[in-house]
Design a protein around this motif. Structure first.
Motif, PDB file in Angstrom:
ATOM      1  N   GLN A 273       1.242  16.966  -8.500  1.00 41.64           N
ATOM      2  CA  GLN A 273       1.560  16.070  -9.954  1.00 41.64           C
ATOM      3  C   GLN A 273       2.636  15.166  -9.519  1.00 41.64           C
ATOM      4  O   GLN A 273       2.896  14.169 -10.169  1.00 41.64           O
ATOM      5  N   LYS A 274       3.596  15.415  -8.551  1.00 35.88           N
ATOM      6  CA  LYS A 274       4.693  14.353  -8.370  1.00 35.88           C
ATOM      7  C   LYS A 274       4.021  13.180  -7.598  1.00 35.88           C
ATOM      8  O   LYS A 274       4.527  12.044  -8.094  1.00 35.88           O
ATOM      9  N   ALA A 275       2.998  13.578  -6.922  1.00 41.66           N
ATOM     10  CA  ALA A 275       2.307  12.362  -5.961  1.00 41.66           C
ATOM     11  C   ALA A 275       1.701  11.763  -7.012  1.00 41.66           C
ATOM     12  O   ALA A 275       1.417  10.057  -6.952  1.00 41.66           O
ATOM     13  N   LEU A 276       0.857  12.444  -7.926  1.00 38.23           N
ATOM     14  CA  LEU A 276       0.028  11.377  -9.002  1.00 38.23           C
ATOM     15  C   LEU A 276       0.765  10.785  -9.970  1.00 38.23           C
ATOM     16  O   LEU A 276       0.476   9.629 -10.351  1.00 38.23           O
ATOM     17  N   ASP A 277       2.041  11.259 -10.297  1.00 43.63           N
ATOM     18  CA  ASP A 277       2.830  10.644 -11.070  1.00 43.63           C
ATOM     19  C   ASP A 277       3.412   9.073 -10.429  1.00 43.63           C
ATOM     20  O   ASP A 277       3.807   8.304 -11.209  1.00 43.63           O
ATOM     21  N   THR A 278       3.663   9.454  -9.131  1.00 42.43           N
ATOM     22  CA  THR A 278       4.248   8.174  -8.383  1.00 42.43           C
ATOM     23  C   THR A 278       3.162   7.104  -8.411  1.00 42.43           C
ATOM     24  O   THR A 278       3.323   6.076  -8.490  1.00 42.43           O
ATOM     25  N   ILE A 279       1.885   7.498  -8.116  1.00 43.49           N
ATOM     26  CA  ILE A 279       0.772   6.424  -8.041  1.00 43.49           C
ATOM     27  C   ILE A 279       0.675   5.966  -9.672  1.00 43.49           C
ATOM     28  O   ILE A 279       0.250   4.599  -9.819  1.00 43.49           O
ATOM     29  N   LYS A 280       0.713   6.970 -10.673  1.00 39.67           N
ATOM     30  CA  LYS A 280       0.709   6.213 -11.945  1.00 39.67           C
ATOM     31  C   LYS A 280       1.598   5.315 -12.256  1.00 39.67           C
ATOM     32  O   LYS A 280       1.533   4.132 -13.037  1.00 39.67           O
ATOM     33  N   LYS A 281       2.796   5.184 -11.700  1.00 40.70           N
ATOM     34  CA  LYS A 281       3.919   4.338 -12.080  1.00 40.70           C
ATOM     35  C   LYS A 281       3.673   2.774 -11.160  1.00 40.70           C
ATOM     36  O   LYS A 281       4.023   1.803 -12.000  1.00 40.70           O
ATOM     37  N   SER A 282       2.831   2.861 -10.140  1.00 41.66           N
ATOM     38  CA  SER A 282       2.435   1.699  -9.316  1.00 41.66           C
ATOM     39  C   SER A 282       1.109   1.185  -9.792  1.00 41.66           C
ATOM     40  O   SER A 282       0.810   0.203  -9.222  1.00 41.66           O
ATOM     41  N   ALA A 283       0.293   1.966 -10.716  1.00 44.10           N
ATOM     42  CA  ALA A 283      -1.376   1.791 -10.727  1.00 44.10           C
ATOM     43  C   ALA A 283      -1.220   0.289 -11.554  1.00 44.10           C
ATOM     44  O   ALA A 283      -2.279  -0.509 -11.210  1.00 44.10           O
TER      45      ALA A 283
ATOM     46  N   MET B  19      -1.807  -2.487  -8.758  1.00 47.29           N
ATOM     47  CA  MET B  19      -2.530  -2.172  -7.705  1.00 47.29           C
ATOM     48  C   MET B  19      -4.034  -2.216  -8.239  1.00 47.29           C
ATOM     49  O   MET B  19      -4.352  -1.934  -9.351  1.00 47.29           O
ATOM     50  N   PRO B  20      -5.091  -2.535  -7.375  1.00 47.07           N
ATOM     51  CA  PRO B  20      -6.408  -2.690  -7.621  1.00 47.07           C
ATOM     52  C   PRO B  20      -6.747  -1.253  -8.143  1.00 47.07           C
ATOM     53  O   PRO B  20      -6.330  -0.249  -7.543  1.00 47.07           O
ATOM     54  N   LYS B  21      -7.650  -0.973  -9.011  1.00 51.58           N
ATOM     55  CA  LYS B  21      -8.258   0.376  -9.561  1.00 51.58           C
ATOM     56  C   LYS B  21      -8.822   0.992  -8.360  1.00 51.58           C
ATOM     57  O   LYS B  21      -8.705   2.159  -8.463  1.00 51.58           O
ATOM     58  N   ASP B  22      -9.591   0.361  -7.332  1.00 49.76           N
ATOM     59  CA  ASP B  22     -10.194   1.236  -6.347  1.00 49.76           C
ATOM     60  C   ASP B  22      -9.376   1.968  -5.597  1.00 49.76           C
ATOM     61  O   ASP B  22      -9.678   3.022  -5.075  1.00 49.76           O
ATOM     62  N   ASP B  23      -8.120   1.162  -5.294  1.00 45.85           N
ATOM     63  CA  ASP B  23      -7.099   1.647  -4.461  1.00 45.85           C
ATOM     64  C   ASP B  23      -6.559   2.913  -5.195  1.00 45.85           C
ATOM     65  O   ASP B  23      -6.115   3.858  -4.468  1.00 45.85           O
TER      66      ASP B  23
ATOM     67  N   PRO C 228       0.066   5.699   2.127  1.00 45.72           N
ATOM     68  CA  PRO C 228       0.659   6.577   3.255  1.00 45.72           C
ATOM     69  C   PRO C 228       1.857   7.454   2.762  1.00 45.72           C
ATOM     70  O   PRO C 228       2.177   8.302   3.200  1.00 45.72           O
ATOM     71  N   THR C 229       2.605   6.643   2.229  1.00 49.80           N
ATOM     72  CA  THR C 229       4.059   6.917   1.823  1.00 49.80           C
ATOM     73  C   THR C 229       3.923   8.341   0.966  1.00 49.80           C
ATOM     74  O   THR C 229       4.593   9.452   1.026  1.00 49.80           O
ATOM     75  N   VAL C 230       2.705   8.217  -0.221  1.00 49.49           N
ATOM     76  CA  VAL C 230       2.762   9.164  -1.021  1.00 49.49           C
ATOM     77  C   VAL C 230       2.130  10.334  -0.304  1.00 49.49           C
ATOM     78  O   VAL C 230       2.512  11.603  -0.666  1.00 49.49           O
ATOM     79  N   LYS C 231       1.030  10.188   0.400  1.00 47.75           N
ATOM     80  CA  LYS C 231       0.378  11.321   1.163  1.00 47.75           C
ATOM     81  C   LYS C 231       1.331  11.977   1.862  1.00 47.75           C
ATOM     82  O   LYS C 231       1.420  13.284   2.039  1.00 47.75           O
ATOM     83  N   SER C 232       2.375  11.287   2.814  1.00 48.06           N
ATOM     84  CA  SER C 232       3.150  11.962   3.605  1.00 48.06           C
ATOM     85  C   SER C 232       4.108  12.694   2.898  1.00 48.06           C
ATOM     86  O   SER C 232       4.538  13.671   3.314  1.00 48.06           O
ATOM     87  N   ALA C 233       4.669  12.434   1.854  1.00 42.50           N
ATOM     88  CA  ALA C 233       5.878  13.173   0.870  1.00 42.50           C
ATOM     89  C   ALA C 233       4.646  14.404   0.451  1.00 42.50           C
ATOM     90  O   ALA C 233       5.466  15.613   0.495  1.00 42.50           O
ATOM     91  N   ALA C 234       3.803  14.240  -0.094  1.00 39.09           N
ATOM     92  CA  ALA C 234       2.878  15.375  -0.629  1.00 39.09           C
ATOM     93  C   ALA C 234       2.638  16.302   0.415  1.00 39.09           C
ATOM     94  O   ALA C 234       2.897  17.507   0.275  1.00 39.09           O
ATOM     95  N   THR C 235       2.117  15.902   1.523  1.00 42.55           N
ATOM     96  CA  THR C 235       1.875  16.700   2.678  1.00 42.55           C
ATOM     97  C   THR C 235       3.133  17.480   3.014  1.00 42.55           C
ATOM     98  O   THR C 235       2.966  18.746   3.359  1.00 42.55           O
ATOM     99  N   ALA C 236       4.487  16.838   3.137  1.00 37.71           N
ATOM    100  CA  ALA C 236       5.666  17.559   3.700  1.00 37.71           C
ATOM    101  C   ALA C 236       5.888  18.742   2.673  1.00 37.71           C
ATOM    102  O   ALA C 236       6.062  19.647   3.224  1.00 37.71           O
ATOM    103  N   GLN C 237       5.680  18.448   1.197  1.00 37.71           N
ATOM    104  CA  GLN C 237       6.144  19.397   0.353  1.00 37.71           C
ATOM    105  C   GLN C 237       5.119  20.524   0.321  1.00 37.71           C
ATOM    106  O   GLN C 237       5.488  21.537   0.217  1.00 37.71           O
TER     107      GLN C 237
ATOM    108  N   ASP D 286       0.832  -1.265  -0.029  1.00 32.23           N
ATOM    109  CA  ASP D 286       0.097  -0.065   0.082  1.00 32.23           C
ATOM    110  C   ASP D 286       0.813   1.291   0.169  1.00 32.23           C
ATOM    111  O   ASP D 286       1.471   1.793   0.968  1.00 32.23           O
ATOM    112  N   ILE D 287       1.121   1.910  -1.188  1.00 27.79           N
ATOM    113  CA  ILE D 287       1.735   3.130  -1.091  1.00 27.79           C
ATOM    114  C   ILE D 287       1.356   4.448  -0.726  1.00 27.79           C
ATOM    115  O   ILE D 287       1.849   5.348  -0.658  1.00 27.79           O
TER     116      ILE D 287
END
Length: 259
Positions: A209-219, A222-226, A79-88, A76-77
């Motif tokens: 955008q950086k967070a969305l790019d990270t999600i796209k690479k792992s999509a 991952m399940p579509k709902d996630d 929490p990591t993606v949200k944490s990085a985006a929140t910090a930035q 599950d990426i």
């Protein structure tokens, strides 16, 4: 006598042949003492299956689903993606607050001198590190140096700043009167606020955008709902920080216009 002996021999031969035939009709399946499967008859495949299964478990083979496909756990990426985006995004809002504090208004605030750099002993340092700035009244600041010998350097730095302040020495401190803003000053400062807001909101959107790019690479793994859930959380996070930046700038514009 000879005839009797021949008959007895023939009878014995027939008896032995019948016993041999009866023994041959019953097949006894035994594994050889050495453990070899050779000659084990119809039980050999079952025994071989057990051996092969044990060998498979010993090697630690990957588990498979009912179709024989290898099943892999998907991390599950979120929490990591949200944490990085929140910090930035948070860093962008903090930087915006720092920039807005540098803008002069008609009211005296201690933070309005924080960005002024003073050359002290050949090294440039922030004014608030070598002096205490306090508010005397709504339009006057007091600057008290830790080292009285640095008063001249501090006074020169304040005069050289774009704040338009003319400080005057008063014993071991410096008095800085904040002049009222003209209409032209207010309009110019509000434009600076608007530009600062847009610049830092771009930083917030960049983090999005950086967070969305990270999600796209792992999509793909991952399940579509996630994927949709994490993307929605990033969008909500972006709106929250953009609103915070807008509110901060509106408050600053109100402060400038009302001075």
């Amino acid at each position: 006598m000879a005839l009797l002996l021949r008959r007895s021999a023939a009878l014995a031969a027939r008896t032995f042949g019948a016993a041999a035939a009866s023994s041959a009709s019953t097949t006894v399946h035994r594994l050889p003492a050495g453990g070899s499967l050779a000659g084990a008859g119809e039980f050999a495949p079952a025994r071989l299956f057990v051996f092969e299964n044990r060998r498979g478990f010993a090697k630690g083979k990957k588990s498979k689903d009912d179709r024989g496909d290898t099943v892999q756990a998907v991390p599950d990426i979120g929490p990591t993606v949200k944490s990085a985006a929140t910090a930035q995004m948070d860093a962008a809002v903090i930087a915006l607050s720092r920039e807005l504090s540098k803008l002069r208004t008609g009211r005296a605030t201690p933070g309005m001198l924080d960005h002024i750099m003073v050359e002290n002993a050949g090294v440039k340092v922030a004014l608030n590190r070598i002096a205490v700035v306090s508010v005397l009244d709504a339009h006057t600041l007091s600057v008290m140096p830790y080292d009285p010998t640095s008063m001249k350097s501090i006074e020169h730095a304040i005069v050289s700043s774009p704040l338009g302040i003319n400080p005057t020495p008063d014993g071991n401190r410096i008095i800085a009167a904040i002049p009222p803003l003209t209409k032209e000053n207010i309009q110019a400062l509000c434009k600076v606020v608007t530009k600062s807001a847009e610049d830092f909101k771009q930083s917030i959107r960049g983090a999005r955008q950086k967070a969305l790019d990270t999600i796209k690479k792992s999509a793909s793994s991952m399940p579509k709902d996630d994927v949709k859930r994490i993307e929605k959380e990033i969008e909500e996070l972006t709106k929250k920080f953009v609103k915070s930046a807008d509110d901060m700038c509106k408050a600053k514009e109100k402060e400038i216009s009302g001075s």
